[in-house]
Design a protein around this motif. Structure first.
Motif, PDB file in Angstrom:
ATOM      1  N   ILE A   7       0.849  -1.194   0.000  1.00  0.00           N
ATOM      2  CA  ILE A   7       0.000   0.000   0.000  1.00  0.00           C
ATOM      3  C   ILE A   7       0.882   1.241   0.000  1.00  0.00           C
ATOM      4  CG2 ILE A   7      -1.593   1.391   1.412  1.00  0.00           C
ATOM      5  CD1 ILE A   7      -2.908  -1.204   2.332  1.00  0.00           C
ATOM      6  N   PHE A   8       0.552   2.177  -0.890  1.00  0.00           N
ATOM      7  CA  PHE A   8       1.195   3.494  -0.933  1.00  0.00           C
ATOM      8  C   PHE A   8       0.137   4.502  -0.472  1.00  0.00           C
ATOM      9  CE2 PHE A   8       2.721   0.746  -4.308  1.00  0.00           C
ATOM     10  CZ  PHE A   8       4.094   0.736  -4.104  1.00  0.00           C
ATOM     11  N   CYS A   9       0.324   5.048   0.716  1.00  0.00           N
ATOM     12  CA  CYS A   9      -0.727   5.887   1.322  1.00  0.00           C
ATOM     13  C   CYS A   9      -0.282   7.345   1.438  1.00  0.00           C
ATOM     14  CB  CYS A   9      -1.098   5.337   2.696  1.00  0.00           C
ATOM     15  SG  CYS A   9      -2.515   6.174   3.449  1.00  0.00           S
ATOM     16  N   ASP A  10      -1.081   8.230   0.887  1.00  0.00           N
ATOM     17  CA  ASP A  10      -0.881   9.673   0.990  1.00  0.00           C
ATOM     18  C   ASP A  10      -1.068  10.121   2.450  1.00  0.00           C
ATOM     19  OD1 ASP A  10      -0.804  12.446   0.020  1.00  0.00           O
ATOM     20  OD2 ASP A  10      -2.961  12.442   0.384  1.00  0.00           O
ATOM     21  N   PHE A  11      -0.542  11.284   2.780  1.00  0.00           N
ATOM     22  CA  PHE A  11      -0.624  11.810   4.154  1.00  0.00           C
ATOM     23  C   PHE A  11      -1.646  12.944   4.260  1.00  0.00           C
ATOM     24  CE2 PHE A  11       0.864  14.667   7.558  1.00  0.00           C
ATOM     25  CZ  PHE A  11       0.932  13.782   8.631  1.00  0.00           C
ATOM     26  N   ASP A  12      -1.362  14.081   3.614  1.00  0.00           N
ATOM     27  CA  ASP A  12      -2.229  15.266   3.728  1.00  0.00           C
ATOM     28  C   ASP A  12      -3.590  15.026   3.102  1.00  0.00           C
ATOM     29  OD1 ASP A  12      -0.736  17.734   4.831  1.00  0.00           O
ATOM     30  OD2 ASP A  12       0.722  16.817   3.496  1.00  0.00           O
ATOM     31  N   GLY A  13      -4.637  15.133   3.897  1.00  0.00           N
ATOM     32  CA  GLY A  13      -5.993  14.959   3.379  1.00  0.00           C
ATOM     33  C   GLY A  13      -6.403  13.495   3.255  1.00  0.00           C
ATOM     34  N   THR A  14      -5.480  12.584   3.601  1.00  0.00           N
ATOM     35  CA  THR A  14      -5.768  11.150   3.534  1.00  0.00           C
ATOM     36  C   THR A  14      -5.592  10.546   4.924  1.00  0.00           C
ATOM     37  OG1 THR A  14      -5.076  11.062   1.205  1.00  0.00           O
ATOM     38  CG2 THR A  14      -5.197   8.977   2.386  1.00  0.00           C
ATOM     39  N   ILE A  15      -4.347  10.401   5.390  1.00  0.00           N
ATOM     40  CA  ILE A  15      -4.138  10.004   6.788  1.00  0.00           C
ATOM     41  C   ILE A  15      -4.683  11.092   7.706  1.00  0.00           C
ATOM     42  CG2 ILE A  15      -2.397   9.576   8.585  1.00  0.00           C
ATOM     43  CD1 ILE A  15      -0.662   8.264   6.411  1.00  0.00           C
ATOM     44  N   THR A  16      -4.432  12.353   7.318  1.00  0.00           N
ATOM     45  CA  THR A  16      -4.999  13.470   8.082  1.00  0.00           C
ATOM     46  C   THR A  16      -6.302  13.928   7.429  1.00  0.00           C
ATOM     47  OG1 THR A  16      -3.841  15.201   6.834  1.00  0.00           O
ATOM     48  CG2 THR A  16      -2.682  14.238   8.711  1.00  0.00           C
ATOM     49  N   VAL A  17      -7.176  14.504   8.225  1.00  0.00           N
ATOM     50  CA  VAL A  17      -8.474  14.955   7.714  1.00  0.00           C
ATOM     51  C   VAL A  17      -8.300  16.190   6.813  1.00  0.00           C
ATOM     52  CG1 VAL A  17     -10.717  15.917   8.400  1.00  0.00           C
ATOM     53  CG2 VAL A  17      -9.750  13.949   9.633  1.00  0.00           C
ATOM     54  N   ASN A  18      -7.354  17.063   7.195  1.00  0.00           N
ATOM     55  CA  ASN A  18      -7.171  18.302   6.442  1.00  0.00           C
ATOM     56  C   ASN A  18      -5.856  18.279   5.663  1.00  0.00           C
ATOM     57  OD1 ASN A  18      -5.942  18.180   8.957  1.00  0.00           O
ATOM     58  ND2 ASN A  18      -5.638  20.378   9.057  1.00  0.00           N
ATOM     59  N   ASP A  19      -5.721  19.203   4.716  1.00  0.00           N
ATOM     60  CA  ASP A  19      -4.459  19.380   3.989  1.00  0.00           C
ATOM     61  C   ASP A  19      -3.580  20.317   4.811  1.00  0.00           C
ATOM     62  OD1 ASP A  19      -2.490  20.709   2.230  1.00  0.00           O
ATOM     63  OD2 ASP A  19      -3.381  19.422   0.702  1.00  0.00           O
ATOM     64  N   ASN A  20      -2.481  19.795   5.318  1.00  0.00           N
ATOM     65  CA  ASN A  20      -1.674  20.546   6.283  1.00  0.00           C
ATOM     66  C   ASN A  20      -0.923  21.718   5.662  1.00  0.00           C
ATOM     67  OD1 ASN A  20      -2.116  18.752   8.719  1.00  0.00           O
ATOM     68  ND2 ASN A  20      -1.474  17.306   7.158  1.00  0.00           N
ATOM     69  N   ILE A  21      -0.467  21.559   4.419  1.00  0.00           N
ATOM     70  CA  ILE A  21       0.252  22.664   3.773  1.00  0.00           C
ATOM     71  C   ILE A  21      -0.694  23.851   3.579  1.00  0.00           C
ATOM     72  CG2 ILE A  21       1.354  23.412   1.616  1.00  0.00           C
ATOM     73  CD1 ILE A  21       2.662  20.616   1.474  1.00  0.00           C
ATOM     74  N   VAL A  22      -1.891  23.569   3.064  1.00  0.00           N
ATOM     75  CA  VAL A  22      -2.876  24.645   2.864  1.00  0.00           C
ATOM     76  C   VAL A  22      -3.270  25.257   4.212  1.00  0.00           C
ATOM     77  CG1 VAL A  22      -5.224  25.167   2.078  1.00  0.00           C
ATOM     78  CG2 VAL A  22      -3.739  23.714   0.683  1.00  0.00           C
TER      79      VAL A  22
END
Length: 220
Positions: A7-22
């Motif tokens: 599994i290749f899992c994204d972080f921002d907006g996937t593992i986390t609810v929000n997009d952290n950079i934005v």
């Protein structure tokens, strides 16, 4: 012989609810950040250029404030620990492939049993007057998207002959990778791409949905 699942899992907006950079940009409001976000989304500039230029708007003198906000602002999507437990039980290799930055990705994920070498993200340098983003996992010769953190390069390092490749993601940084894998779990903008390209995908709200579908796929 059955292939090993990875599994290749994204972080921002996937593992986390929000997009952290934005979220960081919205909170600290450096002049011109919103235009850069729009240019990335509309593909006028690459993710690498956009993210690099956004963080260059922030002074390193505010490092602690920025780091504290980035880590404190994170909400983990429901079922993440359970997905990690499931992967361990089922011998599924789990990699975090994040377009996020080390100063918030590593601290947030330190609460979970993920080996550091299984976490891929961008780096940061606070030694100058402005934040500089570093690119330890830049695109290889097969990718010209200037991703910053090249998910396709990592996916290609796991041969399709040996691995059943699964991507979990939500947005523009997952588009190229979604075209390479066997199965996509998609949220947000990624659903639209999967629909348009007729990719093999499942929508999900939280990681409990992902576990349920992985179980069903195992039976087939």
């Amino acid at each position: 012989m059955s292939k090993q699942r990875v599994i290749f899992c994204d972080f921002d907006g996937t593992i986390t609810v929000n997009d952290n950079i934005v979220a960081i940009m919205k909170h600290f409001q450096p002049p011109g950040w919103d235009e850069l976000v729009n240019q990335v989304i509309s593909k006028q500039i690459s993710v690498q250029e956009g993210v690099g230029r956004m963080f260059a708007l922030l002074p390193t003198s505010r490092k602690q404030e920025i780091v504290d906000y980035a880590i404190g602002n994170v909400t983990i999507r429901a079922g993440f620990q359970q997905l990690l437990d499931y992967c361990r039980e089922e011998h599924i290799q789990f990699l975090v492939t994040s377009g996020g930055i080390d100063f918030f990705v590593y601290p947030v994920l330190s609460a979970f049993p993920i080996p550091k070498e299984h976490i891929y993200c961008n780096g940061s340098d606070f030694s100058g007057s402005q934040i500089e983003i570093l690119w330890p996992h830049a695109c290889d010769e097969h990718c010209t998207n200037h991703c910053g953190m090249c998910k396709t390069a990592i996916i290609r390092s796991y041969s399709a002959d040996q691995y059943e490749r699964i991507l979990i993601g939500d947005s523009i940084t997952d588009f190229a990778g979604a075209k390479l894998v066997d199965t996509v779990f998609a949220r947000s903008h990624l659903i639209q791409l999967c629909e348009e390209l007729k990719l093999n995908y499942y929508p999900f709200e939280d990681f409990h949905d992902v576990i349920k579908q992985l179980e069903e796929m195992k039976v087939k």
